[in-house]
Design a protein around this motif. Sequence first.
Motif, PDB file in Angstrom:
ATOM      1  N   PRO A  54       4.270  59.132  15.377  1.00 57.10           N
ATOM      2  CA  PRO A  54       5.022  59.403  16.141  1.00 57.10           C
ATOM      3  C   PRO A  54       6.596  58.516  16.771  1.00 57.10           C
ATOM      4  O   PRO A  54       6.011  57.062  16.026  1.00 57.10           O
ATOM      5  N   THR A  55       7.904  59.439  16.939  1.00 57.76           N
ATOM      6  CA  THR A  55       9.160  58.067  16.356  1.00 57.76           C
ATOM      7  C   THR A  55       8.468  57.094  16.836  1.00 57.76           C
ATOM      8  O   THR A  55       8.999  55.926  16.337  1.00 57.76           O
ATOM      9  N   ALA A  56       8.407  57.001  18.342  1.00 59.91           N
ATOM     10  CA  ALA A  56       8.717  55.712  18.643  1.00 59.91           C
ATOM     11  C   ALA A  56       7.791  54.410  17.898  1.00 59.91           C
ATOM     12  O   ALA A  56       8.015  53.584  18.537  1.00 59.91           O
ATOM     13  N   LEU A  57       6.116  54.983  16.954  1.00 63.47           N
ATOM     14  CA  LEU A  57       6.097  54.151  16.778  1.00 63.47           C
ATOM     15  C   LEU A  57       6.487  54.330  15.364  1.00 63.47           C
ATOM     16  O   LEU A  57       6.053  53.207  14.651  1.00 63.47           O
ATOM     17  N   ARG A  58       7.101  53.867  14.794  1.00 63.28           N
ATOM     18  CA  ARG A  58       7.464  54.289  13.474  1.00 63.28           C
ATOM     19  C   ARG A  58       9.152  52.954  13.627  1.00 63.28           C
ATOM     20  O   ARG A  58       9.298  52.599  11.798  1.00 63.28           O
ATOM     21  N   ASN A  59       9.268  52.148  14.245  1.00 60.37           N
ATOM     22  CA  ASN A  59      10.459  51.424  14.375  1.00 60.37           C
ATOM     23  C   ASN A  59      10.204  50.066  15.131  1.00 60.37           C
ATOM     24  O   ASN A  59       9.129  50.381  15.907  1.00 60.37           O
ATOM     25  N   ASN A  60      10.824  49.688  15.237  1.00 60.33           N
ATOM     26  CA  ASN A  60      11.081  48.314  15.645  1.00 60.33           C
ATOM     27  C   ASN A  60      11.545  48.022  17.064  1.00 60.33           C
ATOM     28  O   ASN A  60      11.465  47.355  17.977  1.00 60.33           O
ATOM     29  N   GLU A  61      11.668  49.148  17.625  1.00 63.83           N
ATOM     30  CA  GLU A  61      12.731  49.453  19.167  1.00 63.83           C
ATOM     31  C   GLU A  61      12.060  49.290  20.468  1.00 63.83           C
ATOM     32  O   GLU A  61      12.038  48.525  21.299  1.00 63.83           O
ATOM     33  N   ARG A  62      10.419  49.233  20.023  1.00 66.58           N
ATOM     34  CA  ARG A  62       9.718  49.073  21.181  1.00 66.58           C
ATOM     35  C   ARG A  62       8.615  47.336  21.266  1.00 66.58           C
ATOM     36  O   ARG A  62       9.198  46.696  21.857  1.00 66.58           O
ATOM     37  N   LEU A  63       9.500  46.876  19.578  1.00 64.33           N
ATOM     38  CA  LEU A  63       8.908  45.617  19.659  1.00 64.33           C
ATOM     39  C   LEU A  63       9.654  45.193  20.626  1.00 64.33           C
ATOM     40  O   LEU A  63       9.636  43.760  20.631  1.00 64.33           O
ATOM     41  N   GLU A  64      10.816  45.221  19.693  1.00 67.33           N
ATOM     42  CA  GLU A  64      12.094  44.726  20.118  1.00 67.33           C
ATOM     43  C   GLU A  64      12.178  44.970  21.961  1.00 67.33           C
ATOM     44  O   GLU A  64      12.776  43.676  22.448  1.00 67.33           O
ATOM     45  N   TYR A  65      12.220  45.402  22.417  1.00 66.52           N
ATOM     46  CA  TYR A  65      12.025  45.984  23.930  1.00 66.52           C
ATOM     47  C   TYR A  65      11.355  44.435  24.438  1.00 66.52           C
ATOM     48  O   TYR A  65      11.252  43.846  25.486  1.00 66.52           O
ATOM     49  N   LEU A  66       9.855  44.263  24.275  1.00 60.91           N
ATOM     50  CA  LEU A  66       8.799  43.597  24.849  1.00 60.91           C
ATOM     51  C   LEU A  66       9.118  42.016  23.998  1.00 60.91           C
ATOM     52  O   LEU A  66       9.364  41.077  24.962  1.00 60.91           O
ATOM     53  N   GLY A  67      10.240  42.161  23.161  1.00 59.39           N
ATOM     54  CA  GLY A  67      10.054  40.492  22.709  1.00 59.39           C
ATOM     55  C   GLY A  67      10.729  40.290  23.252  1.00 59.39           C
ATOM     56  O   GLY A  67      11.927  38.743  23.490  1.00 59.39           O
ATOM     57  N   ASP A  68      12.342  41.036  23.657  1.00 60.13           N
ATOM     58  CA  ASP A  68      13.549  40.640  23.963  1.00 60.13           C
ATOM     59  C   ASP A  68      12.750  40.234  25.847  1.00 60.13           C
ATOM     60  O   ASP A  68      14.030  38.855  25.799  1.00 60.13           O
ATOM     61  N   ALA A  69      12.180  40.526  26.137  1.00 64.06           N
ATOM     62  CA  ALA A  69      11.683  40.152  28.333  1.00 64.06           C
ATOM     63  C   ALA A  69      11.035  38.526  27.451  1.00 64.06           C
ATOM     64  O   ALA A  69      11.260  37.498  28.482  1.00 64.06           O
TER      65      ALA A  69
END
Lengths: 247, 247
Positions: A54-69
């Motif tokens: 799925p799209t959300a698991l194909r790029n780093n945006e979710r990890l970026e959201y987590l890492g930012d926090a």
Amino acid sequence: MILKSYKRFYNYFLSKDKALTRKLVPIIGFVPANINLFKLAFSHRSGSQEDNQPTALRNNERLEYLGDAILGTIVAEYLFKKYPHAQEGFLTKMRSKIVKRTTLNDIGEKMELDLLLSELNHTRLSRSMLGNAVEALVGAIYLEKGYAATRRYVIKYILRRFLDIHSLEKYDDNYKSQLLEWCQKNGKSVEFKLLAKYKLHKRDRFKVAVLINGEKKAVADDFNKKSAEQLAAEKSLKKLGISSNNP
Amino acid sequence: MILKSYKRFYNYFLSKDKALTRKLVPIIGFVPANINLFKLAFSHRSGSQEDNQPTALRNNERLEYLGDAILGTIVAEYLFKKYPHAQEGFLTKMRSKIVKRTTLNDIGEKMELDLLLSELNHTRLSRSMLGNAVEALVGAIYLEKGYAATRRYVIKYILRRFLDIHSLEKYDDNYKSQLLEWCQKNGKSVEFKLLAKYKLHKRDRFKVAVLINGEKKAVADDFNKKSAEQLAAEKSLKKLGISSNNP
């Protein structure tokens, strides 16, 4: 534990990703067990290759959201303990100087994340991809190693290595006040003039000029008047050759 | 470890703060070893009593700064794991619905922090003191128990107990768009009219009215036009008796 050790051994010596693994080790300080997590951390939306996810698991945006926090919290705590008598206002300001976009982009460059990014993406690199990759990397380390280890990592490998906290203390990102001060000291008049207000992508946009002794020194525009003024002031300081007090 | 156990025993049975300690236990789920940390968490700037400390250490603002970051991270991770396929945009929006001021004030009220606040401060309570105390409390728990225990605390005692995640998913905090939609559905005209722009504490302030079929429905003002419009729209929805889709 044994499984993780085996995975680390496999990734370093046997896996098809062993070249990548070996490039990661000096950056993160350990051999990753889940190499896919770290590949994901460097995958930009536009450059991701695998289409069976799925799209959300194909790029780093979710990890970026987590890492930012997580990065924000580690920095917040680091400053809280480093400055035991400082007021909340000072701590908040220092924190935002450290985690702001431009600082993270610089850190990503010093970490040489551009090499990994260009290897894992088939797209032109932009500066903001560097800062985003720093955040995503912190997110990946957190998922693999937990909070305490990530905190040790960020302090040792990022804050102590790439940041000069003491010059950040003095760092003044209010270019407008710097310019006003300089002009007053040198007996020059300065004026911020709104040249135009127009619509871009349905949003108001402001075009501001800096006039010094009535002469146009620099022009800048942005989505709000204040940041347009800051940008124009920054440009003016550069043109005047004033080395600001910044690192 | 033994020292901490002794301190907990002392605070619960012997200390002059034993009444306070016993009120804290149902809220935080354990007997605090460092009761002063928790007294500090409820000390508002205006109400702090002890004058033999530097200002920054006499009120809860530093703890609030720390707790704000930690709470944000715990919520970020909680959502990250709860919604394994969600995109970053959804996660960011959900997170800000949870950690925003009004939600935290509501949570602080449900936790009955007002009782502790009024006991430890000689000042009139405002609603924002509730949300700030939630953050400061999370900061204090973190300093006493570390990240993993604080995460367990926040999930069990705050998120699961006081938040309805599913109604938050549907929650729409864009009152203006809700009002526009309702008016269109019901064949009414709606207009947002800027009544005045003035200065308050050296900052621009905007006064906005909502006109429905040319008739003034509500007026609101704020430091920027957008939030003044949102406030005026929210008031109008209430006056029209439209139950918004919010919890």
